[in-house]
Design an enzyme around this catalytic site. Structure first.
Site, PDB file in Angstrom:
ATOM      1  N   HIS A 460       0.834  -1.204   0.000  1.00 51.15           N
ATOM      2  CA  HIS A 460       0.000   0.000   0.000  1.00 51.15           C
ATOM      3  C   HIS A 460       0.871   1.258   0.000  1.00 51.15           C
ATOM      4  O   HIS A 460       0.697   2.151  -0.846  1.00 51.15           O
ATOM      5  CB  HIS A 460      -0.908  -0.024   1.237  1.00 51.15           C
ATOM      6  CG  HIS A 460      -1.788   1.175   1.379  1.00 51.15           C
ATOM      7  ND1 HIS A 460      -3.135   1.135   1.115  1.00 51.15           N
ATOM      8  CD2 HIS A 460      -1.531   2.454   1.773  1.00 51.15           C
ATOM      9  CE1 HIS A 460      -3.668   2.328   1.329  1.00 51.15           C
ATOM     10  NE2 HIS A 460      -2.708   3.141   1.737  1.00 51.15           N
ATOM     11  N   GLU A 461       1.795   1.331   0.938  1.00 45.56           N
ATOM     12  CA  GLU A 461       2.630   2.532   1.036  1.00 45.56           C
ATOM     13  C   GLU A 461       3.551   2.663  -0.174  1.00 45.56           C
ATOM     14  O   GLU A 461       3.842   3.776  -0.628  1.00 45.56           O
ATOM     15  CB  GLU A 461       3.431   2.522   2.343  1.00 45.56           C
ATOM     16  CG  GLU A 461       2.590   2.487   3.617  1.00 45.56           C
ATOM     17  CD  GLU A 461       1.551   3.598   3.705  1.00 45.56           C
ATOM     18  OE1 GLU A 461       1.742   4.660   3.065  1.00 45.56           O
ATOM     19  OE2 GLU A 461       0.541   3.405   4.413  1.00 45.56           O
TER      20      GLU A 461
END
Length: 666
Positions: A460-461
């Protein structure tokens, strides 16, 4: 201006030079330079105004100040100390007031307006035309047309909000770190995964204590609440978590009301009906009512399944002798139910997800999909902590950026996970970013073994990171997107953690190198929608209370007890535990210490976009380089040069549908 300490322009900078005692002089030096840059624009005779010396110069006037201020804030979030915190708080009123003053400056607005009337401005095309339009909107929506008295008050509000948001975050961090559960009896570890036990032992050892220490940081807290058989200790952990920043010197409750009052006053001052309408006026949702309608539409699709899931869990708990589930038991019984239904425990995947494998596999997928090549640097170039690593990112052989990874928990680091652009690509330097969080750490002879949720967080990051690295607009302010679009590139990346073909690239047993066995993966796949409505409703409850507080603000300000009103307002979005269960408001840094006020809905909004956009990869191939290149070209690269609605349609050929998210979840 000097080029040392917080004012370094070289990428990467030497973080060891950035000491608290240098912060104030450096930031004030950058403030002087930024003011001079703005004065230069204001002193240009109207007949000499052009795009470069007015609009672009304004867009870049604060680059060095932005970078230095970002560096200081970043350091305070990953290596906080009393000295850094003091320096930041001392500077915040000045910096906040300066940034507030830019769009309230009559002389500056007059120059922008005068330029907008010129023939050159009328003939602008492409990015230059967009930047001029965005700049005019910035001034008009942020108070350029207010009276001098109103402008003065707006600057006071903005400064106060900055200080209160910082204090809220400090209280949350300090309160979270203050609590530990110290276990000395090995019997109290019953049920816990070995990895969680090993890390707790390591944590105790680092603190010079015997036994095991568990904290409220997610890598420690989540396994304990899911697996520890000792009900009383789970209760202690839950109660400590629910009391974060609720009393004493770290009490955030008064700050919430103060922030709401200031935000409401700001919105009204700027002629908006409420703070949500102010925040969302240039985002995809457009206003608070539309965002709320979206939340309620999703609620209606999930509520029946949400109730069924709870009933199923209650019935299951009764078979184990529990007639009424408490908040500290729900996750525990949920994991037991998952095990019974699917013969699957998420901990079964941990041995196959060593951190280095996951991150290298993630880079390989980015290479196959998006043509990115990522290489680890030989050293971390004097980063802020020895565990931090530095990477180069290339596109078509060209270095486009560098980024740090910082994932090991420590006492000086804030909770959660995040990505930050530390310095933009400008003046011949490449972009510099960071992806950070609090993931499982190495223990004993084992490497850091991630949970599947940890791996998804990493993806995600990283999705955020490559998005900001790939945005290539020439104009700095156009390398950004609407907030309810910004989670699309991050959330879509999580999908590559769910497919066997992709998992086989990196999910390999830390000792044997074996891939996840087919039978374990099949169980994992079958269990994917387990408690899907419950997970969705939790996010919707956060989004709902956020919107309610910022659209019906006076109601919350007038309430004798905001917490009590908040609980009642989202009762339909939560399980009935037959006891009072506090909301997360006092520790909700997204809303009161970060940028998600009136925007928490954007996680679900973007999840609709991500689930729908991912259907194209499912049809054309999860590692299809042509589809990946199209995603880069039409979604990741464009920034503000294309409206987000249009960007999505350019990629999918149609507007988004809510159905893929519903199908994926339940």
């Amino acid at each position: 201006m000097q080029n040392t300490s917080f004012l370094q322009k070289v990428v990467p900078p030497n973080w060891q030079e950035m000491t608290a005692d240098k912060a104030q002089a450096d930031i004030r030096s950058a403030l002087v330079e930024a003011r001079n840059n703005l004065d230069n624009i204001k002193n240009i005779p109207n007949e000499n105004l052009n795009f470069n010396n007015t609009i672009r110069a304004l867009d870049r006037a604060c680059v060095n100040l932005d970078r230095a201020w970002t560096y200081l804030n970043h350091l305070e979030s990953v290596m906080t100390s009393p000295e850094l915190r003091q320096a930041l708080n001392d500077l915040m009123p000045e910096v906040s007031d300066f940034f507030s003053s830019i769009l309230l400056d009559d002389s500056l607005y007059a120059k922008v307006s005068a330029y907008a009337e010129t023939q050159e401005a009328q003939n602008l095309q492409g990015e230059e035309k967009i930047l001029l339009a965005e700049t005019l909107k910035d001034f008009q929506e942020e108070g350029a047309l207010l009276s001098p008295e109103q402008k003065k008050r707006l600057r006071e509000i903005n400064t106060a909000l900055s200080l209160k948001g910082q204090k809220f975050s400090e209280n949350e961090l300090d309160s979270t770190k203050e609590y530990i559960l110290h276990i000395t009896d090995e019997n109290d570890l019953a049920g816990l995964p070995q990895n969680a036990i090993d890390i707790a032992s390591k944590t105790a050892n680092e603190r010079g204590l015997q036994g095991w220490i568990f904290t409220l940081d997610r890598p420690s807290y989540a396994p304990f609440m899911s697996y520890a058989q000792n009900d009383e200790l789970r209760k202690q952990m839950w109660e400590a978590s629910s009391k974060i920043a609720t009393s004493g010197k770290f009490d955030n409750c008064p700050i919430i009301k103060e922030i709401l009052e200031l935000r409401d006053e700001k919105a009204k001052l700027l002629s908006f009906k409420n703070y949500s309408d102010y925040v969302l006026s240039r985002r995809m949702a457009k206003n608070g009512d539309n965002a709320n309608d979206f939340i309620e539409r999703l609620y209606s699709r999930f509520v029946d399944t949400f109730k069924k899931e709870w009933q199923e869990l209650e019935d299951f708990a009764k078979t184990l002798g529990c007639n009424s589930i408490t908040p500290w038991q729900s996750t525990y019984y949920s994991e037991k139910l998952r095990k019974q239904k699917y013969d699957f425990d998420p901990e079964q995947l941990r041995d196959y997800l060593p951190f280095d494998n996951v991150i290298n596999g993630m880079f390989e997928i980015a290479n196959k999909l998006f043509g990115l090549k990522i290489e680890k640097c030989s050293n971390n170039a004097n980063a802020w902590h020895e565990s931090v690593e530095l990477f180069n990112i290339y596109k078509q052989g060209k270095l486009i950026g560098k980024f740090y990874t910082d994932f090991i928990p420590r006492k000086q680091k804030r909770s959660g996970a995040w990505m930050n652009l530390l310095s933009p690509a400008v003046d011949g330097t490449v972009a510099l970013g960071v992806i950070a969080g609090n993931l499982t750490e190495p223990s004993g002879n084992k490497p850091a073994l991630l949970s599947h949720d940890d791996a998804s967080t990493l993806f995600h990051e990283f999705g955020h990171l490559i998005h900001f690295m790939l945005m290539d607009a020439n104009e700095l302010s156009l390398r950004n997107v609407a907030w309810d679009f910004v989670e699309l590139p991050s959330q879509i990346m999580e999908n590559w953690c769910l497919d066997k073909q992709c998992l086989d690239i990196f999910a390999k047993h830390w000792q044997t190198g074996e891939k996840i066995p087919e039978d374990i993966f099949a169980k994992f796949k079958r269990s994917q929608k387990f408690a899907g409505a419950t997970a969705c409703m939790r996010q919707l409850s956060f989004a709902k209370i956020d919107l309610l507080m910022h659209t019906q603000t006076q109601k919350f300000i007038d309430a004798p007890d905001i917490e009590e009103l908040a609980q009642a307002s989202i009762a339909d979005y939560r399980h009935n535990y037959n006891m009072t269960v506090p909301t997360i408001l006092p520790r909700f840094t997204h809303l009161f210490g970060g940028g998600y006020a009136s925007a928490y809905y954007s996680y679900k909004w973007a999840e609709v976009l991500d689930a729908d956009a991912f259907t194209r990869f499912q049809k054309e191939g999860l590692l299809n380089a042509k589809t990946g290149a199209d995603f880069v070209d039409k979604i990741l690269r464009v920034g503000k040069t294309v409206p987000p609605e249009q960007a999505f349609e350019n990629f999918m050929g149609r507007p988004p549908s809510i159905e893929p998210l519903v199908e994926r979840s339940i």
